[in-house]
Design a protein around this motif. Structure first.
Motif, PDB file in Angstrom:
ATOM      1  N   GLN B  22      -2.142  51.900 -29.418  1.00 39.68           N
ATOM      2  CA  GLN B  22      -1.579  51.250 -30.608  1.00 39.68           C
ATOM      3  C   GLN B  22      -0.967  49.903 -30.245  1.00 39.68           C
ATOM      4  OE1 GLN B  22       0.825  53.739 -33.092  1.00 39.68           O
ATOM      5  NE2 GLN B  22      -0.983  54.889 -33.715  1.00 39.68           N
ATOM      6  N   ILE B  46       6.833  47.572 -31.462  1.00 38.16           N
ATOM      7  CA  ILE B  46       7.309  47.965 -32.796  1.00 38.16           C
ATOM      8  C   ILE B  46       6.263  48.827 -33.502  1.00 38.16           C
ATOM      9  CG2 ILE B  46       7.975  47.109 -35.069  1.00 38.16           C
ATOM     10  CD1 ILE B  46       9.194  44.668 -33.665  1.00 38.16           C
ATOM     11  N   THR B  47       4.992  48.437 -33.384  1.00 39.78           N
ATOM     12  CA  THR B  47       3.937  49.210 -34.036  1.00 39.78           C
ATOM     13  C   THR B  47       3.845  50.610 -33.446  1.00 39.78           C
ATOM     14  OG1 THR B  47       2.684  47.175 -34.355  1.00 39.78           O
ATOM     15  CG2 THR B  47       1.480  49.233 -34.609  1.00 39.78           C
ATOM     16  N   LEU B  49       6.127  52.315 -31.719  1.00 38.50           N
ATOM     17  CA  LEU B  49       7.325  53.150 -31.774  1.00 38.50           C
ATOM     18  C   LEU B  49       7.987  53.178 -33.137  1.00 38.50           C
ATOM     19  CD1 LEU B  49       8.733  52.019 -28.370  1.00 38.50           C
ATOM     20  CD2 LEU B  49       7.767  54.250 -28.915  1.00 38.50           C
ATOM     21  N   GLY B  50       7.515  52.338 -34.063  1.00 41.04           N
ATOM     22  CA  GLY B  50       8.173  52.226 -35.370  1.00 41.04           C
ATOM     23  C   GLY B  50       8.231  53.539 -36.120  1.00 41.04           C
ATOM     24  N   GLY B  51       7.156  54.293 -36.080  1.00 39.30           N
ATOM     25  CA  GLY B  51       7.117  55.550 -36.822  1.00 39.30           C
ATOM     26  C   GLY B  51       8.156  56.538 -36.325  1.00 39.30           C
ATOM     27  N   THR B  53      10.763  55.891 -34.556  1.00 42.58           N
ATOM     28  CA  THR B  53      12.105  55.350 -34.724  1.00 42.58           C
ATOM     29  C   THR B  53      12.603  55.576 -36.150  1.00 42.58           C
ATOM     30  OG1 THR B  53      11.651  53.661 -33.063  1.00 42.58           O
ATOM     31  CG2 THR B  53      13.461  53.228 -34.584  1.00 42.58           C
ATOM     32  N   THR B 133       6.253  59.643 -38.854  1.00 46.05           N
ATOM     33  CA  THR B 133       5.997  59.425 -37.430  1.00 46.05           C
ATOM     34  C   THR B 133       4.586  58.890 -37.201  1.00 46.05           C
ATOM     35  OG1 THR B 133       7.398  61.344 -37.038  1.00 46.05           O
ATOM     36  CG2 THR B 133       6.188  60.490 -35.148  1.00 46.05           C
ATOM     37  N   GLY B 137       4.603  53.087 -38.248  1.00 43.67           N
ATOM     38  CA  GLY B 137       4.426  51.973 -37.328  1.00 43.67           C
ATOM     39  C   GLY B 137       3.456  50.936 -37.861  1.00 43.67           C
ATOM     40  N   ARG B 141       4.059  46.976 -38.826  1.00 41.87           N
ATOM     41  CA  ARG B 141       3.209  45.909 -38.289  1.00 41.87           C
ATOM     42  C   ARG B 141       2.714  45.013 -39.429  1.00 41.87           C
ATOM     43  NH1 ARG B 141      -1.880  48.493 -36.850  1.00 41.87           N
ATOM     44  NH2 ARG B 141      -1.954  48.385 -39.106  1.00 41.87           N
TER      45      ARG B 141
END
Lengths: 214, 214, 214
Positions: B22, B46-47, B49-51, B53, B133, B137, B141
């Motif tokens: 990813q 960010i992409t 781990l965003g989900g 997080t 989750t 992400g 993005r």
């Protein structure tokens, strides 16, 4: 306040000045999109406090700084509102605001590192915490203004934050005079940022033109 | 690690592979917007781990996974950076990345369901946790790239996550062999996603052309 | 429920109605961007619950309302989905939805103030909490639709929330009949909002045309 060590008091004062300055430059961005007065006020507060807020959310560091001390919230909001009256002046003082913004970047980064360090996280997270504190407010401002964040595209901005954080955090493990180190970090960070602005230092860009693949 | 049940170890390994993948596809999106190297690195992290997080923030599940294990943060960031060197190759390996992305979608969804289940929330929240989750992400993005999130407009992506989560979570209430169920869910999710890509299955769209009313 | 004081029950009922209405108008926004059915459903839920969610994250008020009561999550999502069938009707009932949206704005603001007050924060934060609860959902919707948030550009919307919050919160310090005050606040807020819509009251705008300076 007087019981704090001198460098902390000075940092605290510089942080207040920087919050004010960030609220004011965000107000100009709001004016470029013809936002109304309340929008100007919001964008000022969100830009100035967004970095610290995101850091606190990510670290679970409650209560948030501005919830505990609403003055941090009111200050950039009021500064943004006043900017409506003095927009031309603020615009003309461009150079002063570049310096104030650099101070904000460096001071917020150091504060972010300090807070993460007190929460006993590992070194990479201390650096990330500093960077989020220093840079995320501007990203939020750009997203709310419907722009691709400037942070991702130009200027040595986040880089300055990372370098400052790395330098600052090396002292945490060692037994160094904290005050001296704070001053050194501050000077290094500000110099790096101002030199980057002066000589238009930029990170190399990654330009890719293949089609979208999702 | 060896004391974990085998399916967990495998899931963990697959999650690391998917984080890497990813980060790499996000790097291509960054390159299409001419972001600088640090921006590429950020967008990758960010992409990827965003989900997770966002899920942790919504559930109050502290410390965040990547705060506790910074390797999760470093891995997709470094992978994104390396993509700058191998952009053409990554682009040509489109098919491989579609498979890796499908693995990420399914594995992250299952992880999200697991974590929510351990926090004793109700079934709908377990499903939502899996979906956030797996999918958030990509939404982050797209927002940072200044696009209407793809998730909302095309592809059977979130749907795969919801179906996977529903199937996976039915086992929580029953007394089913956990390992077998994990494998079944994984196969179901991956197959559904790859079939959707292959045959261009899409959710029906809602097209409305009345004027703005606010 | 029957043991709650009457005004609380009524507020609770109005909140459910308003959540539904916000999910439905968000669905129209989704349709204007040709989102698919799941996107419609997401955008409905995110718009309706975004304000309360952001407030809970900022105050560290766990578990989130919709995590504890998933009905709050399902209701606006289902309402958004149903809107696909009745889009023309919903669009024609513009006036009814303006009233329902005003109810949402006022009721959510009051709820936000109540929750912050119970967490013992200072008065400015009580007002901010009310405003975030009342307004942030719409900002999230606009960001996800790739627009500069309407909130920042037109309409007396956030202002109504601030005035309602200020009026409502004055009663917290004093020893006023809570029920009477709730009703008064509600009437004040709704009237202010509807008058603003009817007579196109707007905040003055700040228009600034200097070049970008960062």
């Amino acid at each position: 306040m007087w019981s704090l060590p001198p460098s902390d008091s000075v940092l605290h004062l510089l942080a207040l000045v920087a919050l004010t300055a960030q609220g004011m430059t965000a107000a100009l961005a709001a004016g470029r999109r013809s936002m109304d007065w309340l929008g100007v006020c919001f964008l000022g507060s969100i830009t100035a406090l967004g970095g610290g807020t995101l850091r606190d959310l990510l670290l679970g560091h409650y209560p948030l700084v501005w919830v505990a001390n609403p003055i941090y919230l009111v200050l950039p909001g009021v500064a943004a509102l006043l900017t409506i009256l003095f927009a031309r002046l603020v615009h003309r003082l461009k150079l002063a605001f570049i310096v104030l913004d650099a101070i904000g970047l460096v001071v917020f980064t150091m504060t972010g590192c300090d807070i993460a360090w007190q929460m006993d996280v590992s070194l990479p997270i201390v650096i990330v915490s500093g960077m989020v504190t220093g840079c995320a407010g501007g990203v939020l401002r750009d997203v709310l203004c419907n722009e691709v964040p400037l942070l991702f595209r130009s200027e040595l901005y986040a880089t300055v934050s990372v370098v400052t954080g790395l330098f600052y955090a090396t002292a945490f493990g060692l037994n160094i005079n904290a005050e001296l180190w704070t001053i050194l970090t501050f000077v290094l960070g500000i110099s790096l940022r101002l030199l980057a602005v002066r000589y238009k230092w930029e990170m190399p860009k990654f330009v890719f033109s293949g089609d979208e693949e999702r």
